[in-house]
Scaffold this motif. Structure first.
Motif, short mmCIF file in Angstrom:
data_model
loop_
_atom_site.label_atom_id
_atom_site.label_comp_id
_atom_site.label_asym_id
_atom_site.label_seq_id
_atom_site.Cartn_x
_atom_site.Cartn_y
_atom_site.Cartn_z
N VAL A 177 0.91 -1.12 0.00
CA VAL A 177 -0.11 0.03 0.06
C VAL A 177 0.87 1.38 0.14
O VAL A 177 0.40 2.09 -0.88
N ASP A 178 1.75 1.30 0.72
CA ASP A 178 2.86 2.30 0.81
C ASP A 178 4.34 1.95 0.92
O ASP A 178 4.53 1.48 1.98
N PRO A 179 5.10 2.04 0.04
CA PRO A 179 6.48 1.57 -0.06
C PRO A 179 7.43 2.40 0.85
O PRO A 179 8.33 1.76 1.46
N ASN A 180 6.94 3.57 1.29
CA ASN A 180 7.63 4.34 2.18
C ASN A 180 7.48 3.68 3.42
O ASN A 180 8.48 3.82 4.65
N ASP A 181 6.31 3.66 3.92
CA ASP A 181 5.93 3.16 5.36
C ASP A 181 6.08 1.47 5.20
O ASP A 181 6.11 0.85 6.41
N HIS A 182 6.24 0.86 4.20
CA HIS A 182 6.34 -0.72 4.17
C HIS A 182 5.24 -1.15 4.74
O HIS A 182 5.03 -2.22 5.54
#
Length: 188
Positions: free
Chosen positions: A35-40
């Motif tokens: 869903v969010d690569p920055n937040d994993h």
């Protein structure tokens, strides 16, 4: 998960996570989507756009969508109907046997012939004029609404690490099905 992986295996996390995601897809019918690569952060989505969550009894039950997807694939690959005997033969390769409790799927006969028939994912009917009576499975009406032959073929291609065109007969049928669905949506 990253914080709990032993430091010496930290560099293998992508491989471990990929294998675990593939197992979730095959066994439980759940796709892991980033869903969010920055937040994993990831979301768990049922494969083939099915709305059925696969939990049939209580909160301690495991999702059963994986075996449903496998059965839908078998039905499609076998000409849109498959004998009950053939279903049990194919499921036996996964350790799923008629009348024998399975650690993930529970009692499979009840699941296939009652629960999924009641949920309208499968149609279970007697083969006309069969003596002694024989039965077959077909896609139920809910499957035709929630997914398509192309999505099933894309799933098959993905697990076989190929593309849908690699299965020309099924691909042509899936294309015809897409065309029919498209035309049906345009009707008033």
């Amino acid at each position: 998960m990253l914080g709990r992986i032993v430091e010496e295996y930290h560099n293998l996390f992508p491989v471990i996570f990929g294998e675990a995601s593939e197992c979730m897809q095959l066994v439980f019918g759940i796709n892991v989507i980033e869903v969010d690569p920055n937040d994993h952060s990831y979301a768990l989505i049922t494969n083939l756009d099915l709305t059925y969550d696969g939990i049939v009894d209580d909160e301690h039950s495991l999702p059963k969508t994986g075996i449903l997807i496998l059965i839908l694939c078998i039905i499609f690959m076998e000409g849109n109907r498959v004998s009950e005997e053939e279903i049990w033969e194919k499921l036996s390769f996964m350790g799923v046997h008629d009348g024998r409790e399975h650690c993930i799927y529970g009692e499979p006969r009840e699941l296939l012939t009652k629960i999924w028939v009641q949920e309208q994912y499968l149609e279970y009917r007697q083969v006309p004029n069969s003596s002694p009576p024989r039965y077959e499975f077909l896609w139920g009406p809910r499957v035709h609404i929630e997914t398509s032959k192309m999505k099933v073929l894309e799933f098959l291609a993905k697990i076989n690490d190929t593309e849908p065109r690699s299965f020309p007969l099924w691909y042509e049928e899936a294309l015809r099905d897409e065309e029919e669905r498209s035309q049906a949506r345009m009707l008033p």
